[in-house]
Design a protein around this motif. Structure first.
Motif, mmCIF file in Angstrom:
data_model
loop_
_atom_site.group_PDB
_atom_site.id
_atom_site.type_symbol
_atom_site.label_atom_id
_atom_site.label_comp_id
_atom_site.label_asym_id
_atom_site.label_seq_id
_atom_site.Cartn_x
_atom_site.Cartn_y
_atom_site.Cartn_z
ATOM 1 N N GLU A 115 -5.006 0.731 -7.177
ATOM 2 C CA GLU A 115 -4.207 -0.482 -7.075
ATOM 3 C C GLU A 115 -3.629 -0.545 -5.673
ATOM 4 N N TRP A 116 -3.355 -1.755 -5.212
ATOM 5 C CA TRP A 116 -2.888 -1.958 -3.843
ATOM 6 C C TRP A 116 -1.462 -2.482 -3.829
ATOM 7 N N ALA A 117 -0.617 -1.871 -3.006
ATOM 8 C CA ALA A 117 0.763 -2.312 -2.835
ATOM 9 C C ALA A 117 0.919 -2.915 -1.454
ATOM 10 N N VAL A 118 1.692 -3.978 -1.360
ATOM 11 C CA VAL A 118 1.922 -4.644 -0.072
ATOM 12 C C VAL A 118 2.906 -3.821 0.744
ATOM 13 N N ARG A 119 2.533 -3.524 1.993
ATOM 14 C CA ARG A 119 3.414 -2.789 2.898
ATOM 15 C C ARG A 119 4.393 -3.752 3.545
ATOM 16 N N LYS A 130 -1.841 -3.683 3.157
ATOM 17 C CA LYS A 130 -1.849 -3.205 1.782
ATOM 18 C C LYS A 130 -2.242 -1.736 1.734
ATOM 19 N N GLN A 131 -1.484 -0.958 0.977
ATOM 20 C CA GLN A 131 -1.742 0.466 0.821
ATOM 21 C C GLN A 131 -2.383 0.715 -0.541
ATOM 22 N N PRO A 132 -3.613 1.257 -0.563
ATOM 23 C CA PRO A 132 -4.213 1.581 -1.857
ATOM 24 C C PRO A 132 -3.614 2.849 -2.457
ATOM 25 N N HIS A 184 2.054 -2.426 -8.554
ATOM 26 C CA HIS A 184 1.429 -3.670 -9.011
ATOM 27 C C HIS A 184 1.949 -3.972 -10.405
ATOM 28 N N THR A 226 -7.677 3.690 2.992
ATOM 29 C CA THR A 226 -8.157 2.313 2.868
ATOM 30 C C THR A 226 -9.679 2.244 2.891
ATOM 31 N N ASN A 229 -11.348 0.315 0.211
ATOM 32 C CA ASN A 229 -11.423 -1.153 0.254
ATOM 33 C C ASN A 229 -12.859 -1.649 0.278
#
Length: 253
Positions: A115-119, A130-132, A184, A226, A229
Motif C-alpha cells: 500500500e502507498w502512503a502520501v509523503r 508516495k512511500q510504498p 491507507h 519504490t 511501483n
C-alpha cells in the motif's frame, strides 16, 4: 484498495496449509511472485462439488485464476481490469459481485500486500511523493484474503475448447483501522483459519456475518523500495525494509 500483493509459497506448501483435497492446479504451477498486479494468474482456494464428488459434498481445491473478476454476463473480459476489488460495504448487493458472493467465495493466499502512503515532501513535478509499504502477518504466516471467483464463457469458442472458459477473481476490501489506516483507508478483508470452511462453503448462501470491519489482525507494516511501483520489477528485494522516505531503490529489471 488492494492493487498489489506478494505470493511466493510453493504450491505444495499451500496444499498442506489450506488442507486442500484436490489439486486443480496440477498442470499449472506458478512461480513465486513478489509483485502480483491485476490480470496476473494467482492461486485461489475454493470449495466446489465436482461431478463425481463423494456424496455430492463440496471439495476444497486449489485453482489458478486470473485477478480481475469478469461477471458471467459481461460481453468482454476486459472489464476484469476494473474489478480487482469488491468493497465489503456493497459486495452483497452490487450486480457485478452479488451472485459470486452468494456461492463462489474463495481464499487468496498471500505473503502480504503493498500500500502507498502520501509523503509530506513533494516528488517530481511538485506533486506529493508516495512511500510504498509492505504489510504482512507479524508472525510470518500465510495471509488468507477473502475473495470471490467467477466463470466467464467465451461464446466465440466451442464449449470443448479449454480457452472457452475464463476463471477470474476479486479481493474483498474493508476499512483499515489502527496504524494501517494511517497508511491507507482500505485493506483486504482477511478470513481467520477457524472460519475458512464456513466461508468457502457454497451451501452457506448468506455470508454477510463475515462482513465486519477488521482491525490490524496481527499485521505489521514497513516501508519498501519504490521499485515495486513498476510491474516489471520482481524479486525478494521488493519486500526488504528500507529507511522511511528512502524508496528509490535500484532498478530490479
Amino acid at each position: 484498495m488492494c492493487g498489489r500483493y506478494a505470493s511466493t509459497r510453493a504450491k505444495q506448501e499451500l496444499l498442506e496449509e489450506f488442507e486442500v483435497e484436490l489439486d486443480g492446479a496440477a498442470d499449472d504451477e506458478l512461480r513465486p511472485d513478489y509483485n502480483i498486479a491485476p490480470t496476473k494468474p494467482v492461486y485461489a482456494v475454493l470449495s466446489r462439488v465436482p461431478g463425481s464428488g463423494p456424496e455430492g459434498r463440496p471439495v476444497r481445491q486449489l485453482r489458478v485464476v486470473r485477478w480481475g473478476l469478469v461477471p458471467a454476463w459481461a460481453k468482454d473480459p476486459s472489464i476484469g481490469s476494473k474489478m480487482i476489488n469488491a468493497r465489503v460495504e456493497t459486495v452483497a448487493e452490487k450486480p457485478s459481485f452479488r451472485a459470486a458472493f452468494a456461492k463462489r467465495r474463495c481464499l487468496l493466499p498471500a505473503d502480504g500486500y503493498y500500500e502507498w502512503a502520501v509523503r509530506e515532501e513533494t516528488g517530481k513535478g511538485g506533486k506529493p511523493g508516495k512511500q510504498p509499504y509492505f504489510i504482512q502477518p507479524a508472525d510470518g504466516g500465510i495471509m488468507a484474503m477473502a475473495g470471490l471467483y467467477e466463470f466467464w464463457r467465451d461464446r466465440g469458442r466451442p464449449e470443448d475448447d479449454p480457452r472457452a472458459w475464463l476463471v477470474t477473481c476479486t479481493i474483498i476490501t474493508t476499512s483499515a483501522e489502527d496504524e494501517l489506516g494511517a497508511i491507507h483507508d482500505r485493506m483486504p478483508m482477511l478470513i481467520e483459519r477457524d472460519r475458512w470452511t464456513e466461508w468457502l462453503d457454497p451451501g452457506v448462501p448468506d455470508a454477510r456475518e463475515f462482513l465486519v470491519p477488521a482491525g490490524s489482525l496481527g499485521l505489521k507494516a514497513y516501508p519498501v523500495s519504490t521499485a515495486v511501483n513498476s510491474v516489471r520489477n520482481n524479486g525478494p528485494e521488493l519486500v526488504e525494509p528500507v529507511s522511511e522516505g528512502r524508496g528509490d531503490g535500484r532498478a530490479l529489471l
